[in-house]
Design an enzyme around this catalytic site. Structure first.
Site, PDB file in Angstrom:
ATOM      1  N   GLU A   1      54.107  71.324  57.524  1.00 54.12           N
ATOM      2  CA  GLU A   1      54.413  72.376  58.415  1.00 54.12           C
ATOM      3  C   GLU A   1      54.814  73.746  57.806  1.00 54.12           C
ATOM      4  OE1 GLU A   1      56.680  71.157  61.765  1.00 54.12           O
ATOM      5  OE2 GLU A   1      55.797  69.022  61.779  1.00 54.12           O
TER       6      GLU A   1
ATOM      7  N   THR B   1      56.543  76.645  62.830  1.00 52.51           N
ATOM      8  CA  THR B   1      56.071  75.863  61.849  1.00 52.51           C
ATOM      9  C   THR B   1      54.561  75.883  62.090  1.00 52.51           C
ATOM     10  OG1 THR B   1      56.772  73.854  62.531  1.00 52.51           O
ATOM     11  CG2 THR B   1      57.956  75.063  60.949  1.00 52.51           C
TER      12      THR B   1
HETATM   13  P1  ADP Z   1      53.572  73.897  67.193  1.00 52.02           P
HETATM   14  O1  ADP Z   1      54.366  72.683  67.656  1.00 52.02           O
HETATM   15  O2  ADP Z   1      52.283  73.899  67.700  1.00 52.02           O
HETATM   16  O3  ADP Z   1      53.489  73.997  65.521  1.00 52.02           O
HETATM   17  P2  ADP Z   1      55.538  75.973  66.723  1.00 52.02           P
HETATM   18  O4  ADP Z   1      56.770  76.212  67.956  1.00 52.02           O
HETATM   19  O5  ADP Z   1      56.008  75.172  65.557  1.00 52.02           O
HETATM   20  O6  ADP Z   1      54.359  74.929  67.556  1.00 52.02           O
HETATM   21  O7  ADP Z   1      54.765  77.298  66.442  1.00 52.02           O
HETATM   22  C1  ADP Z   1      53.939  77.280  65.395  1.00 52.02           C
HETATM   23  C2  ADP Z   1      52.910  78.521  65.785  1.00 52.02           C
HETATM   24  O8  ADP Z   1      53.385  79.564  65.882  1.00 52.02           O
HETATM   25  C3  ADP Z   1      51.933  78.309  64.580  1.00 52.02           C
HETATM   26  O9  ADP Z   1      50.691  77.454  64.883  1.00 52.02           O
HETATM   27  C4  ADP Z   1      51.458  79.837  64.730  1.00 52.02           C
HETATM   28  O10 ADP Z   1      50.311  80.101  65.329  1.00 52.02           O
HETATM   29  C5  ADP Z   1      52.635  80.610  65.516  1.00 52.02           C
HETATM   30  N1  ADP Z   1      53.282  81.382  64.485  1.00 52.02           N
HETATM   31  C6  ADP Z   1      53.771  82.928  64.663  1.00 52.02           C
HETATM   32  N2  ADP Z   1      54.269  83.183  63.625  1.00 52.02           N
HETATM   33  C7  ADP Z   1      54.629  82.363  62.845  1.00 52.02           C
HETATM   34  C8  ADP Z   1      55.135  82.062  61.531  1.00 52.02           C
HETATM   35  N3  ADP Z   1      55.815  83.359  61.049  1.00 52.02           N
HETATM   36  N4  ADP Z   1      54.898  81.003  60.627  1.00 52.02           N
HETATM   37  C9  ADP Z   1      54.418  79.979  61.408  1.00 52.02           C
HETATM   38  N5  ADP Z   1      53.935  80.095  62.464  1.00 52.02           N
HETATM   39  C10 ADP Z   1      54.004  81.142  63.169  1.00 52.02           C
HETATM   40 MG    MG Z   2      55.242  73.483  64.283  1.00 53.95          MG
END
Ligand code: ADP
Ligand code: MG
Length: 166
Positions: A100, A41
């Site tokens: 998110e 997200t």
């Molecule tokens: P965070 O806690 O940093 O939000 P996540 O595990 O939720 O980490 O991963 C989110 C990140 O993954 C996004 O900021 C983006 O850079 C990357 N990402 C890759 N593919 C997707 C997708 N299909 N939808 C959303 N984010 C994605």
């Molecule tokens: Mg996230």
């Protein structure tokens, strides 16, 4: 599970306060492991959704929304369906809301720092408490189906080519 849940939500044609347009540079989240669950997200910055959240009365209407999203500056940038979780941020003592966005597309790379444009087109469901991780994941998988089916209507399809995405 998805039992008893509708596959299509929201009016046709789309009606206020939707659609809501927002954009901002993707921020790092708190690594709650969404990606490990197969549901990354991407976090929008607060200033990108403050005004829209007032119109939604989002403080009272936390939960899952759906719509379209596009990330600028990635290879072959396109508009894809998305599901957005709106909830209270424990990091800020539950005084701030987060937005998110899970985009229904397999990106080759992370896109932190890139501009993400989002059109929110409707509300799917409130936040729920889950006893198991499996139940949570099942509901999110159903949310994704709801988004795809709900977007497959004329007034929603039109927004995929909205000038906001150009
Ligand atoms: P965070 O806690 O940093 O939000 P996540 O595990 O939720 O980490 O991963 C989110 C990140 O993954 C996004 O900021 C983006 O850079 C990357 N990402 C890759 N593919 C997707 C997708 N299909 N939808 C959303 N984010 C994605
Ligand atoms: Mg996230």
């Amino acid at each position: 599970m998805g039992e008893g849940r509708a596959l299509v939500v929201g009016s046709e044609p789309i009606s206020p306060p939707f659609p809501l347009r927002m954009q901002g540079y993707v921020q790092r989240g708190f690594g709650r492991g969404s990606k490990d669950l197969g549901i990354p997200t991407a976090n929008l910055p607060e200033e990108s959704y403050n005004e829209s959240f007032k119109l939604l009365d989002a403080a009272k209407n936390t939960g899952v929304y759906y719509g379209w999203a596009k990330v600028d500056g990635v290879e072959n940038a396109q508009v894809h369906p998305m599901a957005m979780s709106v909830g209270w941020n424990p990091y800020y003592k539950n005084e701030k809301l987060t937005a998110e966005v899970h985009i229904m597309h397999n990106y080759d790379m992370d896109f932190y720092g890139k501009n993400m444009r989002v059109i929110v087109t409707g509300y799917v469901r409130p936040e729920l408490d889950y006893s198991t991780l499996e139940a949570l994941i099942e509901d999110i998988e159903f949310d994704k189906k709801v988004a795809i089916h709900s977007l497959d209507r004329q007034s929603y399809k039109l927004l995929k080519s909205d000038s906001f995405f150009n």
